[in-house]
Design a protein around this motif. Structure first.
Motif, short mmCIF file in Angstrom:
data_model
loop_
_atom_site.label_atom_id
_atom_site.label_comp_id
_atom_site.label_asym_id
_atom_site.label_seq_id
_atom_site.Cartn_x
_atom_site.Cartn_y
_atom_site.Cartn_z
N SER A 49 0.81 -1.24 0.00
CA SER A 49 0.00 0.00 0.00
C SER A 49 0.83 1.26 0.00
O SER A 49 0.35 2.32 -0.41
CB SER A 49 -0.92 -0.01 1.22
N GLY A 50 2.08 1.22 0.45
CA GLY A 50 2.86 2.44 0.49
C GLY A 50 4.27 2.20 1.02
O GLY A 50 4.63 1.12 1.46
N ILE A 51 5.08 3.28 0.95
CA ILE A 51 6.46 3.21 1.39
C ILE A 51 6.85 4.54 2.03
O ILE A 51 6.42 5.61 1.59
CB ILE A 51 7.42 2.89 0.21
N THR A 52 7.64 4.46 3.08
CA THR A 52 8.21 5.65 3.69
C THR A 52 9.73 5.50 3.70
O THR A 52 10.26 4.42 4.01
CB THR A 52 7.70 5.83 5.14
N VAL A 53 10.42 6.58 3.33
CA VAL A 53 11.88 6.59 3.29
C VAL A 53 12.37 7.59 4.34
O VAL A 53 11.97 8.76 4.33
CB VAL A 53 12.41 6.97 1.90
N ASN A 54 13.22 7.13 5.23
CA ASN A 54 13.73 7.97 6.31
C ASN A 54 15.24 7.99 6.27
O ASN A 54 15.88 6.93 6.20
CB ASN A 54 13.26 7.45 7.67
N GLU A 55 15.82 9.17 6.32
CA GLU A 55 17.26 9.32 6.45
C GLU A 55 17.56 9.68 7.90
O GLU A 55 17.14 10.75 8.38
CB GLU A 55 17.81 10.40 5.51
N LEU A 56 18.28 8.82 8.59
CA LEU A 56 18.50 8.98 10.02
C LEU A 56 19.93 9.45 10.30
O LEU A 56 20.87 9.14 9.56
CB LEU A 56 18.27 7.64 10.74
N ASP A 57 20.06 10.19 11.38
CA ASP A 57 21.36 10.71 11.78
C ASP A 57 22.05 9.82 12.81
O ASP A 57 23.27 9.79 12.89
CB ASP A 57 21.21 12.12 12.36
N LYS A 58 21.27 9.12 13.61
CA LYS A 58 21.84 8.30 14.68
C LYS A 58 21.35 6.86 14.54
O LYS A 58 20.25 6.61 14.07
CB LYS A 58 21.43 8.87 16.04
N ALA A 59 22.20 5.95 14.99
CA ALA A 59 21.85 4.53 14.90
C ALA A 59 20.64 4.21 15.76
O ALA A 59 19.83 3.34 15.41
CB ALA A 59 23.05 3.69 15.33
N THR A 60 20.49 4.89 16.86
CA THR A 60 19.38 4.60 17.77
C THR A 60 18.03 4.97 17.16
O THR A 60 16.99 4.46 17.62
CB THR A 60 19.57 5.36 19.09
N ASP A 61 18.04 5.79 16.12
CA ASP A 61 16.76 6.20 15.52
C ASP A 61 16.08 5.06 14.76
O ASP A 61 14.88 5.14 14.48
CB ASP A 61 17.00 7.38 14.56
N CYS A 62 16.84 4.03 14.42
CA CYS A 62 16.23 2.93 13.67
C CYS A 62 15.66 1.85 14.59
O CYS A 62 15.10 0.87 14.13
CB CYS A 62 17.25 2.31 12.70
N TYR A 63 15.77 2.06 15.91
CA TYR A 63 15.23 1.07 16.84
C TYR A 63 13.72 0.94 16.71
O TYR A 63 13.15 -0.14 16.92
CB TYR A 63 15.57 1.46 18.28
N ALA A 64 13.06 2.05 16.37
CA ALA A 64 11.59 2.05 16.35
C ALA A 64 11.01 1.13 15.29
O ALA A 64 9.84 0.75 15.38
CB ALA A 64 11.09 3.48 16.13
N PHE A 65 11.81 0.75 14.31
CA PHE A 65 11.28 -0.02 13.19
C PHE A 65 11.31 -1.52 13.46
O PHE A 65 10.88 -2.30 12.61
CB PHE A 65 12.08 0.29 11.91
N ILE A 66 11.80 -1.93 14.62
CA ILE A 66 11.89 -3.36 14.89
C ILE A 66 10.51 -4.00 15.03
O ILE A 66 10.33 -5.18 14.75
CB ILE A 66 12.73 -3.61 16.16
#
Length: 363
Positions: A49-66
């Motif tokens: 249905s869709g896609i979101t692209v995120n450019e993150l500055d810190k490694a901890t910011d990708c924790y939310a996607f688990i």
């Protein structure tokens, strides 16, 4: 060929830096990779249905996607030890895999560890200016609903076509699970091998033509430089066959049965790439034989010319030696035309010999 490479070969043929870089790989030595000041993390979170692209500055910011119900691709550009360990520990990736990710010159392989599939292999690029095959190590981890890729170089990769496919809702990758994304990443790496080998083949063909037209010491230097690049090519491509075979043999539930046929297609491609690399290796050996044959032929031509000249001058040498002997009585020694007779013989006999050689096809 780059002039710097050529003169390095001429001045110091046994201690080229490129030779050391190609041949000296010891996985037991701690990694000496210089850590980047900044890393880039791109997160692609998508479903049909869709896609979101995120450019993150810190490694901890990708924790939310688990806990994301969608398929998540986390692409980490730049290997910084603290960030790699933070991401891997949060996603439950084993310490041995972390060591492989941070290692330098790792042999392509795959591991099935603690419910995750991990593979490490090389992305290849061909530097036209230096006629060099450049490799970049990439590590890919497949988990439930996520794929994490770790790259050394943030400036380039081979995944732009895949990123374009992710923009279209009807694409296969958008309508599949994480295992298909995992396959797609490996497939794009393998497909790029053929692009590199095509450019490498063009260099071999150009070198072959150069040797046929005008072989010299520079041609030998070019052959040796391309042989070193052939080592890089073979060492990067050959183990990938075993890697894909390991994925196919794995009974990990993360790889759906419907995705196995795609991995079989990649397996066919890597077998073809390996065969093509073997053909290029044979061509390099043939180029060396061609160069040696050309040198021998050229040497034989020179020796033949020198032998013919020596034979043509032999009558003059013999006649001059006979009439130059210090004896009182020699035929025609006091004849008024003796000199002209001797000179005529010195001229007529070589001309006759030249005609005989020419009729027999000796030159």
């Amino acid at each position: 060929m780059n002039k710097r490479n050529y003169f390095s070969y001429i001045l110091n043929p046994f201690e080229l830096l490129r030779t050391k870089k190609v041949l000296q790989v010891n996985p037991t030595i701690p990694a000496t990779r210089k850590e980047p000041e900044q890393i880039k993390i791109f997160v692609y979170d998508f479903d049909a249905s869709g896609i979101t692209v995120n450019e993150l500055d810190k490694a901890t910011d990708c924790y939310a996607f688990i806990d994301s119900p969608k398929v998540t691709w986390i692409n980490v550009d730049g290997l910084r030890k603290a960030d790699v360990e933070a991401i891997c520990n949060h996603y439950g990736i084993h310490n041995l895999i972390i060591e492989d990710i941070l290692s330098v010159g790792q042999r392509p392989k795959m591991d099935d560890m603690e419910g995750l599939l991990f593979c490490v292999l090389n992305m290849l690029y061909f530097n036209v200016n230096d006629s060099a095959v450049e490799s970049e190590q990439i590590s890919i981890v497949l988990g439930k609903n996520f794929v994490i890729s770790f790259q050394e170089d943030a400036a380039r990769d081979v995944f732009n076509p895949l990123r374009e496919k992710l923009k279209f809702g009807a694409s296969k990758v958008r309508n599949s699970k994480a295992d298909f994304l995992f396959y797609s990443l490996i497939d794009h790496i393998v497909d790029n091998y053929f692009v590199v080998m095509e450019k490498f083949g063009e260099k071999i063909e150009a070198l072959e033509e150069d040797i046929i037209r005008n072989a010299n010491t520079r041609s030998l230097a070019k052959i040796n430089i391309l042989r070193k690049e052939m080592i890089v090519l073979k060492r990067s491509i050959a183990p990938v066959r075993e890697l894909i075979s390991g994925v196919l043999r794995s009974e990990n539930e993360l790889v759906d049965e419907r995705t196995e046929k795609y991995f079989k297609d990649v397996y066919d491609h890597i077998v073809q790439a390996n065969d093509l690399a073997e053909n290029y290796r044979d061509m390099m050996m043939n180029l060396q034989d061609l160069y040696l044959s050309y040198v021998n032929l050229k040497t034989n031509e020179v020796m033949k010319v020198m032998a013919v000249v020596t034979c043509l001058l032999a009558p003059a040498t013999v006649i001059g030696g006979i009439f130059g002997m210090n004896f009182d009585k020699l035929p025609y020694i006091h004849h008024q035309y003796g000199f002209y007779i001797a000179a005529g013989l010195m001229l007529v006999i070589p001309i006759w010999m030249y005609g005989v050689f020419k009729r027999r096809g000796w030159f």
